[in-house]
Design a protein around this motif. Structure first.
Motif, PDB file in Angstrom:
ATOM      1  N   GLU A  31      12.695  -3.462   0.270  1.00 25.44           N
ATOM      2  CA  GLU A  31      13.811  -4.153  -0.372  1.00 25.44           C
ATOM      3  C   GLU A  31      15.106  -3.957   0.414  1.00 25.44           C
ATOM      4  OE1 GLU A  31      15.812  -4.630  -4.803  1.00 25.44           O
ATOM      5  OE2 GLU A  31      14.812  -2.745  -4.286  1.00 25.44           O
ATOM      6  N   ARG A  32      15.347  -2.750   0.900  1.00 26.74           N
ATOM      7  CA  ARG A  32      16.541  -2.509   1.713  1.00 26.74           C
ATOM      8  C   ARG A  32      16.518  -3.363   2.978  1.00 26.74           C
ATOM      9  NH1 ARG A  32      19.540   2.274   1.347  1.00 26.74           N
ATOM     10  NH2 ARG A  32      20.622   1.442   3.176  1.00 26.74           N
ATOM     11  N   LEU A  33      15.355  -3.509   3.574  1.00 22.04           N
ATOM     12  CA  LEU A  33      15.255  -4.260   4.831  1.00 22.04           C
ATOM     13  C   LEU A  33      15.380  -5.771   4.624  1.00 22.04           C
ATOM     14  CD1 LEU A  33      12.331  -2.354   6.589  1.00 22.04           C
ATOM     15  CD2 LEU A  33      14.701  -2.429   7.364  1.00 22.04           C
ATOM     16  N   THR A  34      14.744  -6.285   3.562  1.00 28.67           N
ATOM     17  CA  THR A  34      14.611  -7.741   3.401  1.00 28.67           C
ATOM     18  C   THR A  34      15.372  -8.309   2.209  1.00 28.67           C
ATOM     19  OG1 THR A  34      12.645  -7.614   1.977  1.00 28.67           O
ATOM     20  CG2 THR A  34      12.285  -7.577   4.370  1.00 28.67           C
ATOM     21  N   GLY A  35      15.818  -7.453   1.304  1.00 28.52           N
ATOM     22  CA  GLY A  35      16.456  -7.935   0.087  1.00 28.52           C
ATOM     23  C   GLY A  35      15.486  -8.337  -0.992  1.00 28.52           C
ATOM     24  N   GLU A  36      14.169  -8.159  -0.765  1.00 33.33           N
ATOM     25  CA  GLU A  36      13.152  -8.555  -1.738  1.00 33.33           C
ATOM     26  C   GLU A  36      12.351  -7.325  -2.181  1.00 33.33           C
ATOM     27  OE1 GLU A  36      11.133 -12.415  -1.076  1.00 33.33           O
ATOM     28  OE2 GLU A  36      11.894 -12.230   0.971  1.00 33.33           O
ATOM     29  N   ARG A  37      12.302  -7.082  -3.496  1.00 33.26           N
ATOM     30  CA  ARG A  37      11.525  -5.958  -4.016  1.00 33.26           C
ATOM     31  C   ARG A  37      10.112  -6.457  -4.338  1.00 33.26           C
ATOM     32  NH1 ARG A  37      13.509  -3.702  -9.354  1.00 33.26           N
ATOM     33  NH2 ARG A  37      15.440  -3.545  -8.156  1.00 33.26           N
ATOM     34  N   VAL A  38       9.251  -6.345  -3.359  1.00 38.05           N
ATOM     35  CA  VAL A  38       7.858  -6.753  -3.501  1.00 38.05           C
ATOM     36  C   VAL A  38       6.977  -5.624  -2.988  1.00 38.05           C
ATOM     37  CG1 VAL A  38       8.379  -9.217  -3.286  1.00 38.05           C
ATOM     38  CG2 VAL A  38       7.843  -7.884  -1.235  1.00 38.05           C
ATOM     39  N   THR A  39       5.694  -5.731  -3.288  1.00 36.04           N
ATOM     40  CA  THR A  39       4.745  -4.737  -2.813  1.00 36.04           C
ATOM     41  C   THR A  39       3.491  -5.432  -2.310  1.00 36.04           C
ATOM     42  OG1 THR A  39       3.757  -2.590  -3.369  1.00 36.04           O
ATOM     43  CG2 THR A  39       3.489  -4.344  -4.997  1.00 36.04           C
ATOM     44  N   SER A  40       2.648  -4.689  -1.627  1.00 38.41           N
ATOM     45  CA  SER A  40       1.392  -5.227  -1.116  1.00 38.41           C
ATOM     46  C   SER A  40       0.256  -4.854  -2.053  1.00 38.41           C
ATOM     47  CB  SER A  40       1.110  -4.669   0.277  1.00 38.41           C
ATOM     48  OG  SER A  40       0.842  -3.270   0.188  1.00 38.41           O
ATOM     49  N   VAL A  41      -0.862  -5.548  -1.928  1.00 39.05           N
ATOM     50  CA  VAL A  41      -2.041  -5.200  -2.720  1.00 39.05           C
ATOM     51  C   VAL A  41      -2.521  -3.809  -2.340  1.00 39.05           C
ATOM     52  CG1 VAL A  41      -3.721  -6.235  -1.106  1.00 39.05           C
ATOM     53  CG2 VAL A  41      -4.253  -6.088  -3.550  1.00 39.05           C
ATOM     54  N   SER A  42      -2.292  -3.382  -1.099  1.00 35.65           N
ATOM     55  CA  SER A  42      -2.689  -2.046  -0.657  1.00 35.65           C
ATOM     56  C   SER A  42      -1.874  -0.974  -1.350  1.00 35.65           C
ATOM     57  CB  SER A  42      -2.537  -1.929   0.864  1.00 35.65           C
ATOM     58  OG  SER A  42      -2.855  -0.632   1.311  1.00 35.65           O
ATOM     59  N   VAL A  43      -0.543  -1.116  -1.341  1.00 37.24           N
ATOM     60  CA  VAL A  43       0.321  -0.125  -1.985  1.00 37.24           C
ATOM     61  C   VAL A  43       0.114  -0.136  -3.496  1.00 37.24           C
ATOM     62  CG1 VAL A  43       2.722   0.471  -2.473  1.00 37.24           C
ATOM     63  CG2 VAL A  43       2.025  -0.089  -0.142  1.00 37.24           C
ATOM     64  N   ALA A  44      -0.013  -1.314  -4.081  1.00 36.94           N
ATOM     65  CA  ALA A  44      -0.210  -1.413  -5.533  1.00 36.94           C
ATOM     66  C   ALA A  44      -1.501  -0.725  -5.967  1.00 36.94           C
ATOM     67  CB  ALA A  44      -0.212  -2.875  -5.964  1.00 36.94           C
ATOM     68  N   SER A  45      -2.527  -0.772  -5.135  1.00 40.06           N
ATOM     69  CA  SER A  45      -3.798  -0.146  -5.512  1.00 40.06           C
ATOM     70  C   SER A  45      -3.673   1.364  -5.629  1.00 40.06           C
ATOM     71  CB  SER A  45      -4.891  -0.505  -4.503  1.00 40.06           C
ATOM     72  OG  SER A  45      -4.663   0.086  -3.231  1.00 40.06           O
ATOM     73  N   GLY A  46      -2.714   1.958  -4.898  1.00 36.97           N
ATOM     74  CA  GLY A  46      -2.508   3.398  -4.974  1.00 36.97           C
ATOM     75  C   GLY A  46      -1.744   3.844  -6.204  1.00 36.97           C
ATOM     76  N   THR A  47      -1.243   2.893  -7.015  1.00 35.78           N
ATOM     77  CA  THR A  47      -0.525   3.249  -8.237  1.00 35.78           C
ATOM     78  C   THR A  47      -1.467   3.480  -9.408  1.00 35.78           C
ATOM     79  OG1 THR A  47      -0.252   0.986  -9.050  1.00 35.78           O
ATOM     80  CG2 THR A  47       1.395   1.806  -7.479  1.00 35.78           C
ATOM     81  N   GLY A  48      -2.714   3.028  -9.280  1.00 34.20           N
ATOM     82  CA  GLY A  48      -3.660   3.132 -10.397  1.00 34.20           C
ATOM     83  C   GLY A  48      -3.498   2.032 -11.416  1.00 34.20           C
ATOM     84  N   THR A  49      -2.723   0.986 -11.100  1.00 30.56           N
ATOM     85  CA  THR A  49      -2.490  -0.099 -12.060  1.00 30.56           C
ATOM     86  C   THR A  49      -3.050  -1.441 -11.584  1.00 30.56           C
ATOM     87  OG1 THR A  49      -0.317  -0.635 -11.125  1.00 30.56           O
ATOM     88  CG2 THR A  49      -0.384   1.020 -12.896  1.00 30.56           C
ATOM     89  N   LEU A  50      -3.861  -1.434 -10.525  1.00 32.12           N
ATOM     90  CA  LEU A  50      -4.359  -2.678  -9.934  1.00 32.12           C
ATOM     91  C   LEU A  50      -5.811  -2.928 -10.322  1.00 32.12           C
ATOM     92  CD1 LEU A  50      -3.371  -4.864  -7.729  1.00 32.12           C
ATOM     93  CD2 LEU A  50      -4.994  -3.692  -6.239  1.00 32.12           C
ATOM     94  N   ASP A  51      -6.135  -4.153 -10.662  1.00 33.11           N
ATOM     95  CA  ASP A  51      -7.525  -4.590 -10.785  1.00 33.11           C
ATOM     96  C   ASP A  51      -8.000  -4.909  -9.365  1.00 33.11           C
ATOM     97  OD1 ASP A  51      -9.839  -6.309 -10.934  1.00 33.11           O
ATOM     98  OD2 ASP A  51      -9.377  -6.654 -13.043  1.00 33.11           O
ATOM     99  N   LEU A  52      -8.911  -4.085  -8.854  1.00 30.29           N
ATOM    100  CA  LEU A  52      -9.309  -4.213  -7.453  1.00 30.29           C
ATOM    101  C   LEU A  52      -9.925  -5.563  -7.141  1.00 30.29           C
ATOM    102  CD1 LEU A  52     -10.887  -0.676  -6.898  1.00 30.29           C
ATOM    103  CD2 LEU A  52      -8.767  -1.524  -5.898  1.00 30.29           C
ATOM    104  N   ALA A  53     -10.676  -6.107  -8.062  1.00 29.46           N
ATOM    105  CA  ALA A  53     -11.385  -7.357  -7.793  1.00 29.46           C
ATOM    106  C   ALA A  53     -10.440  -8.547  -7.715  1.00 29.46           C
ATOM    107  CB  ALA A  53     -12.446  -7.592  -8.868  1.00 29.46           C
ATOM    108  N   THR A  54      -9.434  -8.573  -8.593  1.00 30.56           N
ATOM    109  CA  THR A  54      -8.540  -9.726  -8.635  1.00 30.56           C
ATOM    110  C   THR A  54      -7.308  -9.564  -7.749  1.00 30.56           C
ATOM    111  OG1 THR A  54      -7.228  -8.874 -10.497  1.00 30.56           O
ATOM    112  CG2 THR A  54      -9.250 -10.118 -11.021  1.00 30.56           C
ATOM    113  N   GLY A  55      -6.939  -8.315  -7.447  1.00 28.77           N
ATOM    114  CA  GLY A  55      -5.730  -8.080  -6.675  1.00 28.77           C
ATOM    115  C   GLY A  55      -4.459  -8.263  -7.482  1.00 28.77           C
TER     116      GLY A  55
END
Length: 473
Positions: free
Chosen positions: A162-186
């Motif tokens: 977000e600091r670099l681009t102005g957009e607060r987004v995440t990747s499916v890879s980082v999101a999977s490490g939070t424990g809140t991602l459905d692996l099959a659907t992404g």
């Protein structure tokens, strides 16, 4: 400038250092001298806290970019990629300002959840690849909500992006490490969100692997060489390290040793084998998953012991592999899930006045090797074959004795990745579709070393069980 002449700027968001380095785009190999590092010192507390100062971290990282700029290394950059520690979390207010420090994977604070008998954790684990463990947002967020009223949550890599681009987004890879991602659907998992007590719009939006942003206006003058350069979404360091070592097919296990250690296999998410309870599964990108087991004591254990014992060498000189009478159970930083051994549970058994500092170091490295071997054997069974093994990471690069010990413990040949910067290399490979090879030495286990390790394995397992039991008393 042709594609083969282009360069990649890689940011590596580690727990013990933040780094910026420049790679050749053709093979993701580092350009000599084009590396800047900012040392990170987490703050640890008796309450189990393990945090990072967000402002200091980001400014230290951006200082690395300044250093590269001053030395002319930001010219000709074609892409910016990120490799990052998994599992961090920051609570934010409704303006996006941080209300907490960065809470790292090593932090043991969370809440216990009582979800009743209707909750099926086996099904939850199979779907998200995670457990209801303090490592994940499903227990971190309720703990943060109990003491404050944050409006949103994000991880360290999300806030750097977000600091670099102005957009607060995440990747499916980082999101999977939070424990809140459905692996099959992404996508975020509805049950995980309900357990955490949040909605998806309180978390960073998940963007596809091919998404890119560009440098925000705020930094164009500071780093003019990066204006218009595509910024790719971050890759979790475990996934990046596997790909960076050359371990990116279902027949190869990558053992990486950094601050912590892990053994993992990258494979297609489609038709993925059923996940055993002992293993976690995260995402590499839109099409691939990574399945493995992680260990909290590794390079940090090696560095701590060499300092505490005041060893002049990082090697246990004069000690045969498997030759120590002492047994070390490396639970100094506790265990990763599904076990819940707390930090401060490391144990030495069988010490005598004959033991030297080198013996103590050797016993610890042997214990860490046997822990990693436990994960490798589960992965062998899951993928139905004796997996090939590649070794990579700073800890591997630091100790020739440990490389041979791991090879003997696994009782199979290994290949050592010639490139120590496996995280940055892997993040570049994921973003740009590269296929790096290990390119290093091939090690064959010595028969005597294998026999000695095999001889102490049973004793180690028995004493390990005692250590686990003692940690719960």
């Amino acid at each position: 400038m042709t594609r083969t002449d282009a360069r990649i700027l890689a940011l590596d968001l580690g727990t013990s250092s933040a780094r910026a380095l420049v790679l050749h785009e053709a093979d993701a190999s580092p350009i000599p001298g084009a590396l800047a590092r900012h040392k990170i010192s987490p703050t640890y507390g008796h309450d189990g806290s393990a945090t990072l100062d967000l402002h200091e971290y980001v400014e230290g990282l951006f200082g690395c970019l300044d250093e590269l700029q001053q030395n002319g290394h930001l010219d000709g950059i074609g892409s910016l990629v990120l490799s990052t520690q998994w599992h961090s979390i920051v609570a934010l207010d409704n303006k996006g300002t941080a209300r907490t420090p960065v809470i790292t994977w090593a932090d043991t604070r969370s809440v216990d959840l009582d979800l009743g008998t209707s909750f099926d954790e086996q099904a939850f684990h199979a779907r998200t690849g995670t457990w209801l463990h303090r490592l994940y947002w499903t227990r971190r967020i309720p703990w943060l909500l109990a003491s404050d009223s944050p409006a949103a949550f994000a991880g360290l890599p999300d806030l750097v992006l977000e600091r670099l681009t102005g957009e607060r987004v995440t990747s499916v890879s980082v999101a999977s490490g939070t424990g809140t991602l459905d692996l099959a659907t992404g996508a975020y998992d509805d049950e995980a969100l309900a357990v955490a007590g949040v909605t998806a719009d309180q978390l960073p939006a998940i963007v596809p692997t091919g998404w890119t942003g560009t440098l925000s206006k705020e930094y164009e003058r500071r780093w003019p060489g990066l204006v218009g350069v595509p910024v790719h979404p971050p890759t979790g360091d475990g996934a990046a390290s596997n790909v960076g070592t050359g371990g990116y097919d279902a027949g190869t296990a990558a053992v990486t040793v950094g601050t912590s250690a892990a053994v993992r296999v990258v494979h297609p998410i489609e038709y993925a084998p059923e996940l055993p309870w002992e293993l976690w599964r995260y995402r590499v990108d839109d099409k691939r998953a990574v399945t493995g087991m992680a260990f909290s004591a590794a390079g940090n254990l090696h560095a701590w012991l060499t300092g505490v014992l005041r060893l002049k060498s990082a090697e246990p000189l004069g000690v045969e592999i498997g030759g120590t009478h002492a047994i070390a159970i490396p639970f100094m930083a506790g265990t990763r899930p599904p076990a819940n051994v707390p930090g401060g549970s490391g144990v030495y058994f069988g010490l005598s006045f004959d033991d030297s500092s080198a013996d103590l170091l050797a016993a610890a490295l042997q214990g860490a090797s046997l822990e990693i071997d436990r994960g490798l054997r589960v992965l062998d069974e899951l993928f139905g074959q004796k997996l090939e093994v590649v070794l990579g990471g700073g800890g591997i690069d630091a100790s020739e004795w440990w490389r041979r010990c791991l090879t003997a413990t696994f009782a199979r040949p290994t290949t050592v990745c010639a490139e120590p910067e496996v995280g940055a290399r892997g993040a570049a490979a994921v973003a740009l579709g590269l296929s790096p090879e290990p390119g290093g030495d091939h090690l064959t286990p010595a028969a005597d070393d294998v026999a000695r390790i095999a001889g102490l394995r049973g004793r180690y397992e028995g004493l390990r069980e005692l250590a686990v039991q003692a940690s719960s008393m």
